[in-house]
Write an enzyme that holds these catalytic residues in place. Sequence first.
Site, short mmCIF file in Angstrom:
data_model
loop_
_atom_site.label_atom_id
_atom_site.label_comp_id
_atom_site.label_asym_id
_atom_site.label_seq_id
_atom_site.Cartn_x
_atom_site.Cartn_y
_atom_site.Cartn_z
N LYS A 78 66.32 -80.53 42.99
CA LYS A 78 66.45 -80.47 41.53
C LYS A 78 65.33 -79.61 40.96
O LYS A 78 64.16 -79.77 41.38
CB LYS A 78 66.38 -81.89 40.96
CG LYS A 78 66.69 -82.00 39.47
CD LYS A 78 66.59 -83.46 38.99
CE LYS A 78 67.07 -83.63 37.57
NZ LYS A 78 67.00 -85.05 37.13
N SER A 159 71.23 -86.42 34.62
CA SER A 159 70.75 -85.05 34.52
C SER A 159 70.74 -84.30 35.84
O SER A 159 70.70 -83.07 35.84
CB SER A 159 69.34 -85.06 33.95
OG SER A 159 68.43 -85.66 34.86
N SER A 183 69.94 -90.77 36.04
CA SER A 183 70.15 -89.35 36.34
C SER A 183 70.43 -89.01 37.79
O SER A 183 70.81 -87.89 38.10
CB SER A 183 68.95 -88.53 35.87
OG SER A 183 69.00 -88.38 34.48
#
Lengths: 495, 487
Positions: A78, A159, A183
Amino acid sequence: MDKLTDLSLTAARRHLAAGDFTAVELTEAHLAAIQETAGLNAYITVTADAALAMAAAADQREAAGNAPAMNGLPIGVKDLFCTNGVATTAASHILDGFVPTYESTVSQQLWDHGAVMLGKTNLDEFAMGSSNLSSYYGAVENPWRRTDKPEEKLVPGGSSGGSAAAVAAGSAMASIGTDTGGSVRQPAALNGVVGLKPTYGRCSRWGIIAFASSLDQAGPITQTVADAALMLGCMAGHDAKDSTSAAQPVPDFSAALSGDIRGLKIGIPTEYRVAGLSAEVEKLWNTGIDWLTSAGAEVVDISLPLTSYALPTYYIIAPAEASSNLARYDGVRYGLRVDGDSLEEMYENTRAAGFGDEVQRRILVGTYVLSAGYYDAYYRKAQRVRQLIRNDFIDAFKGVDAILTPTTPSAAFGIDSPPLDPVEMYLLDIFTVTLNLAGLPGISVPAGLSQHGLPLGLQVIGRPWDEATVLRVGEVLETAAGFSHRAGQRAGGKR
Amino acid sequence: MTGSAMIITGATGDWEVVIGLEVHAQVLSAAKLFSGAATSFGAAPNQQVSLVDAAMPGMLPVINKHCVAQAVRTGLGINAKINLVSVFDRKNYFYADLPQGYQISQFTQPIVGEGEIEILLADGSSKSIGIERLHLEQDAGKLMHDQHPAKSVVDLNRSGVALMEIVSKPDLRSPEEAGAYVTKLRSIMRYLQTCDGNMEQGSLRADANVSVRRPGDPLGTRCEIKNVNSIKFLMQAIDYEARRQVELIEDGGSVDQETRLFDANSGTTRTMRSKEDAHDYRYFPDPDLLPLVITPEQVAAIKADLPELPDVKKARLVTDYGVSEIDATILTEERETARFYEIASHGRDGKLVANWLISELFGLLNKAGRSLADSPVLPENLGGLIDLISDGTISGRIAKDVFAEMFESGEEAAAIVDAKGLKQVSDSAAIEPLINAVIAANADKLAEYKAGKDKLFGFFVGQVMKQSGGKANPQMVNQLLRQKLDA
């Protein structure tokens, strides 16, 4: 043997150890998959050269007989984890040109365990969002499509939307995400993959761009529960550089996957049968209860009375911390600067241009709830409620060993038809935020498809530091569900 | 109320001045409060900056335990309550010298609670001043506006350096008291080695909250004065500010609560920001740091390791060495002075040593612009000189010459006395011929003396001493002359 891009981490490790293929071949296959699925926009930066070099080094270790636990396994990171020498954006315009000179503890530990970095995956800007629509680098497309509307592009959740979409699309064997309010688990559920949020303090936050410090926690997104156990073992551990990381022993999580949950007590919180919970999600939840009962667990109803306060509490605490954490993005030392005639004007210009709408909204909310005259009514009260929510769980865990809930109230929605009201969007996190508030571990396991062919997940919640039980129950669900569906937009086509 | 309170007599009557001080003391520590970067003074810009100090993304603070111990040590030194649990908060505001966009400080739960120190005033009286709290916090960086015609530059060397903010109660009533308070606080911290107290290098700074009121009335509206970097300026700033407020009120106006800057050039204060422009700092507990927990055992260990502090040392010097209160205060203000004194006076006349140290050595040091730390006269050597005076080897007058020579050359007193033949003559066989010669040469004066002009005795003493080159033992000269003249 499955295609290289269809292998789980544990399977690939066996093959690498057996010399069935090399880490370079495995990495090349995933780099090709990244190319093939580039339209999903799952990656912000692809580090192909570095990946091949890391893979070659892994092959040497393999040949030398000293292959660590994740040797040669290519994964996505990420783009909220700072990576040494590789641009790190947090999917925000404001970090334009920022290249860290340091590596986050969690990613470093994965490289130390032999993993290979494919690139940096897309996310909601500063991890703020549940749809990946707030990325400065554009929305990520969920590799799944509805059977009734196959032309409609869907969100991957957020997210960690890019991280989850990449695993679902076969362009990463696994990935790391961060989970502040769901997330990791929520996008995992919407992409039909496994997402694990460890206990707060289990993994170091050092080098992860902060959203809400008291809630943020790194976690793996994988194809199987066994893979999640393998990865967590490599990511976890005390870090002297993070005062909130705990000096807790790291157990052998893989060894916990016994498949035996006989006698375990599983709680079903009645308050989670909320309005907005779709009938098919509720049905899946009941199916999950049946699976666990069949496997010998004892299912009991429990009460978590403060559940309805979790979301408003979260949306006070998280923005409050964010408003302060994001103050450092001021145009002075790194990232974007938009000049002005005074220091204040430069701040205003830079932050107005650098932050997207959702980030600005949360900074405003956070600033408001911390301001003089409102602090007691909002922030202090939210902290008290947070403690009560923790107490709810502590009480519940006196009678049960784990808790089963849905991960999300519904399946993925269309990229072009998101909820218009931000609060409606926030409701996507209703089952996941409570864990962050209470600091508990939880896993989302793909458990079935919606009537329109979209993946849905079930969530297992555990006691603090008891990821082992969470993983064990998760694997039993995984086995019972036998979820073998693959996303339509997966690299190499549906299997 | 003590005699040192400042009363301003205005057109409408008397006004009392009320002062509270916030002292920022840089913690003596090799590393910063939350990072390992160095803290030494005078490094080139931005050479002592860690990733944490520059607030790079994803960086986290880790408490420096040495700084915590230093704060506890200081807390014990000011007789204060040590809070075993304290909390770090974020104080949020934007400025280019503040990389994080917030300062990590302690707001509602400081590491040290209430305490008090004694200050000594010029009239010899002492007064107890309450301490409200002491907390740990980070310093900011430094902006420089004179390096480029259009740009400002930032030096982050100070960013993250540990400070102790020590807040007094509004117990101070005059510039003198404020000055004595800072002096005492500095003295205590230097004894403790928790702050070097160098105001000119910025390691000790004071902000003053000043208000005026009619004696006996509730507190008036206060102004906070910043940017004061010496005790002299602090006293000047308070004096100016109090008079400004009295004038303002007497002219029918009222004091606005505001922050004011002291201008050392003009000796005045001016508005820096008004209450309306005051920041809303949005304090909240820093989620990157757990509450700071200290054990009673840790506090006890620090307590056991405390040095003798000025007040105790002062009392001991009065009792053990017989020096006066005033001298003892001077001797104990700096730990170094007391150490010097105790070596020099070991086994000697403490009062005599105190006199020589305070009036002679300090006098010469002041004249030469040097400090005791680089005094050419070592404590053992001052003691040696005192020995020569006490055993009659040299007279007090000769001793002053010897001392001047010691200060010049750094040599020991005995060596100088030997080399220059300055030994006092106490042998009557050597003094008597001089007396006889003086009497013989001054038959007229002898006659006048015999006729009753007693005052001439001094004349004869002076003559004999002159003949001896100052070396004759004055007491013996007196005694022998008396015998001769009164025979």
